[in-house]
Design a protein around this motif. Structure first.
Motif, PDB file in Angstrom:
ATOM      1  N   PRO A   3       0.424 -29.461 -14.480  1.00 30.44           N
ATOM      2  CA  PRO A   3      -1.118 -29.644 -13.741  1.00 30.44           C
ATOM      3  C   PRO A   3      -1.999 -28.489 -13.949  1.00 30.44           C
ATOM      4  O   PRO A   3      -3.150 -28.719 -14.125  1.00 30.44           O
ATOM      5  CB  PRO A   3      -0.501 -29.955 -12.191  1.00 30.44           C
ATOM      6  N   LEU A 265      -5.555 -39.512 -17.422  1.00 28.63           N
ATOM      7  CA  LEU A 265      -6.025 -39.496 -15.925  1.00 28.63           C
ATOM      8  C   LEU A 265      -7.336 -40.449 -15.856  1.00 28.63           C
ATOM      9  O   LEU A 265      -8.177 -40.583 -16.885  1.00 28.63           O
ATOM     10  CB  LEU A 265      -6.310 -38.283 -15.484  1.00 28.63           C
ATOM     11  N   ARG A 301      -4.141 -43.438  -8.468  1.00 25.97           N
ATOM     12  CA  ARG A 301      -3.593 -42.417  -9.195  1.00 25.97           C
ATOM     13  C   ARG A 301      -2.897 -42.866 -10.182  1.00 25.97           C
ATOM     14  O   ARG A 301      -2.609 -44.126 -10.204  1.00 25.97           O
ATOM     15  CB  ARG A 301      -2.392 -41.790  -8.106  1.00 25.97           C
ATOM     16  N   PRO A 302      -2.931 -41.820 -11.328  1.00 27.48           N
ATOM     17  CA  PRO A 302      -3.270 -40.598 -11.668  1.00 27.48           C
ATOM     18  C   PRO A 302      -4.832 -40.434 -11.589  1.00 27.48           C
ATOM     19  O   PRO A 302      -5.256 -41.128 -12.686  1.00 27.48           O
ATOM     20  CB  PRO A 302      -2.341 -40.001 -12.591  1.00 27.48           C
ATOM     21  N   CYS A 303      -5.376 -39.489 -10.924  1.00 26.79           N
ATOM     22  CA  CYS A 303      -6.887 -39.505 -10.997  1.00 26.79           C
ATOM     23  C   CYS A 303      -7.435 -37.834 -10.754  1.00 26.79           C
ATOM     24  O   CYS A 303      -6.660 -37.172 -10.315  1.00 26.79           O
ATOM     25  CB  CYS A 303      -7.851 -40.499 -10.305  1.00 26.79           C
ATOM     26  N   VAL A 304      -8.442 -37.782 -11.250  1.00 28.47           N
ATOM     27  CA  VAL A 304      -8.936 -36.396 -11.018  1.00 28.47           C
ATOM     28  C   VAL A 304     -10.479 -36.537 -10.550  1.00 28.47           C
ATOM     29  O   VAL A 304     -11.317 -37.220 -11.172  1.00 28.47           O
ATOM     30  CB  VAL A 304      -8.994 -35.598 -12.474  1.00 28.47           C
ATOM     31  N   LEU A 416      -6.973 -32.448  -8.716  1.00 30.34           N
ATOM     32  CA  LEU A 416      -6.176 -33.426  -9.688  1.00 30.34           C
ATOM     33  C   LEU A 416      -5.130 -34.191  -8.541  1.00 30.34           C
ATOM     34  O   LEU A 416      -4.484 -33.498  -7.903  1.00 30.34           O
ATOM     35  CB  LEU A 416      -5.245 -32.675 -10.824  1.00 30.34           C
ATOM     36  N   ILE A 417      -5.073 -35.472  -8.652  1.00 30.40           N
ATOM     37  CA  ILE A 417      -4.165 -36.162  -7.724  1.00 30.40           C
ATOM     38  C   ILE A 417      -3.308 -37.188  -8.539  1.00 30.40           C
ATOM     39  O   ILE A 417      -3.774 -38.073  -9.077  1.00 30.40           O
ATOM     40  CB  ILE A 417      -4.779 -37.152  -6.746  1.00 30.40           C
ATOM     41  N   PRO A 418      -2.167 -36.518  -8.954  1.00 31.18           N
ATOM     42  CA  PRO A 418      -0.943 -37.342  -9.720  1.00 31.18           C
ATOM     43  C   PRO A 418      -0.587 -38.486  -9.246  1.00 31.18           C
ATOM     44  O   PRO A 418      -0.606 -38.697  -7.932  1.00 31.18           O
ATOM     45  CB  PRO A 418      -0.083 -36.073 -10.172  1.00 31.18           C
TER      46      PRO A 418
END
Length: 418
Positions: A3, A265, A301-304, A416-418
């Protein structure tokens, strides 16, 4: 990808999209006389070097001129002189450079082409006080506004009123004898307003709140002699200017978004012009991250989460700060247990490579930030209250250090949210 490495990749993609190379198109026809390049800002030296290459290929000759940039932000040029001065508080070197640039502009005639290269930081670097204003006056007003938490548009409105070069005054001097003028800029301001970039040396600010009112609202004293100088320094009447944009915060965010998609992502660009107190913006961002964690909105998720703009910090403590470090410290606190529980990582950095007046571009946080801080005996709340985010991240080993990037499209934030 790890990450932290992924966040670094997104930041590098944003920086790559913020450079001037290959973007000077279309170029004007070569003039019968001189091609004179004048400029200022943190990206000025890099912009000048890139323009030399483009102009030589286009016209078969190198231009001449002078640009001023922040100390340590120089770049090799072949014909255009590069001067260096202080930022964010102007100094004598900046005043000398500004006076020289004004003198060169005054020499331009009807057979000449004057090219202005402007980028963030020009407000402080192009320091030519108006009649009745000293450099010390500008320094004092600038420091007081910085400490008050005034946003960039308010600071620039005051700077213009105290300047012999800003607010279209440089373009007025260059065009007085009929020279053709064009401005290329790299934007570091919300909305990419030409009049706000570098306090608009070639573009006057539109009507708005009076500088005197801004200072009063911010609690900054205005001596009588400065009030008189402002009244005697009206903005010039200018014809519409040829103004072209090389790079913007949105371009940088779109490049980071493309890199995020490539990594699998979902990117969400939340805005390229977010403003407000760094810790308050962090509270809002924490709320959006929680919505992703709990409800899969506004993306699964996953997103940023990507954003740009310029936050501010009202200085109340005596620590070592930087608005991006302060944002991240406030974000870690606002997320609380969700930081670790959600596996969240975040990066915030200034695209010029300098967060405030420190040597780092910004910092990073991760799921283990709070636990590692506790192990080190760091009280993150106390660090935030003292505006001492730099010291906290230095102790954690989580500073992001790039050195001067020679560009500036303002702040870059990625959560970042995995």
């Amino acid at each position: 990808m790890d990450p932290r490495a992924l966040l670094g990749t997104l930041f590098r993609a944003a920086l790559d999209a913020a450079g001037p190379e290959g973007r000077y198109a279309p170029l004007p026809s070569p003039p019968r006389g001189r091609t004179l390049v004048l400029g200022a800002g943190k990206a000025a030296a890099r912009m000048a070097a890139a323009f030399e290459d483009a102009w030589e290929a286009h016209a078969g000759a190198l231009p001449e001129g002078l640009v001023v940039t922040r100390r340590g932000h120089g770049a090799p040029t072949r014909a255009i002189e590069v001067a260096e001065a202080s930022h964010p508080v102007p100094d004598a070197a900046g005043e000398t450079a500004a006076r020289r640039i004004l003198a060169l502009a005054a020499e331009a005639g009807p057979d000449d082409l004057v090219v202005f290269l402007m980028s963030g930081g020009a407000s402080a670097l192009l320091a030519a006080p108006a009649a009745g204003v000293s450099l010390g006056d500008k320094q004092a007003i600038g420091r007081a506004l910085l400490r008050s938490g005034a946003p960039i548009d308010e600071m620039n409105r005051v700077r213009q009123a105290l300047s012999a070069v800003k607010g279209g005054r440089l373009a007025a001097v260059a065009g007085a004898r009929g020279a053709a003028c064009v401005t290329w800029a790299i934007s570091d301001v919300p909305g990419d307003a030409p009049a706000v970039i570098g306090s608009g040396p070639t573009v006057p600010l539109p009507e708005g709140e009076a500088p005197e009112a801004i200072l009063a609202r911010r609690g900054v004293a205005l001596p009588d002699h400065l009030a008189e100088a402002m009244a005697a320094n009206p903005a010039p009447a200018l014809a519409p200017q040829d103004f072209r944009m090389l790079a913007t915060p949105q371009m940088a965010l779109e490049a980071a978004a493309a890199a995020a998609r490539k990594a699998g992502l979902t990117p969400l660009i939340l805005g390229d012009s977010l403003e407000g107190e760094a810790r308050e913006v962090a509270t809002v961002m924490a709320g959006i991250a929680r919505q992703v964690l709990r409800h899969g909105q506004p993306a699964a998720r996953p997103c940023v989460l990507l954003s740009g703009g310029e936050t501010t910090v009202t200085v109340r403590g005596d620590g070592r700060g930087g608005r991006n470090a302060e944002f991240l410290l406030a974000l870690a606190l606002a997320l609380g247990e969700d930081l670790a529980g959600g596996g969240i990582h975040a990066l915030a950095a200034d695209t010029d490579g300098i967060d405030g007046v420190e040597t780092n571009a910004g910092a990073m946080i991760g799921p283990d930030t709070r636990a590692r801080a506790a192990t080190l005996g760091l009280n993150l709340r106390q660090q935030l209250d003292a505006n001492d985010a730099f010291s906290a991240f230095e102790a954690l080993g989580d500073l992001v250090t790039t050195g001067p990037t020679l560009t500036n499209v303002n702040d870059f934030r990625a959560i970042l949210i995995p």
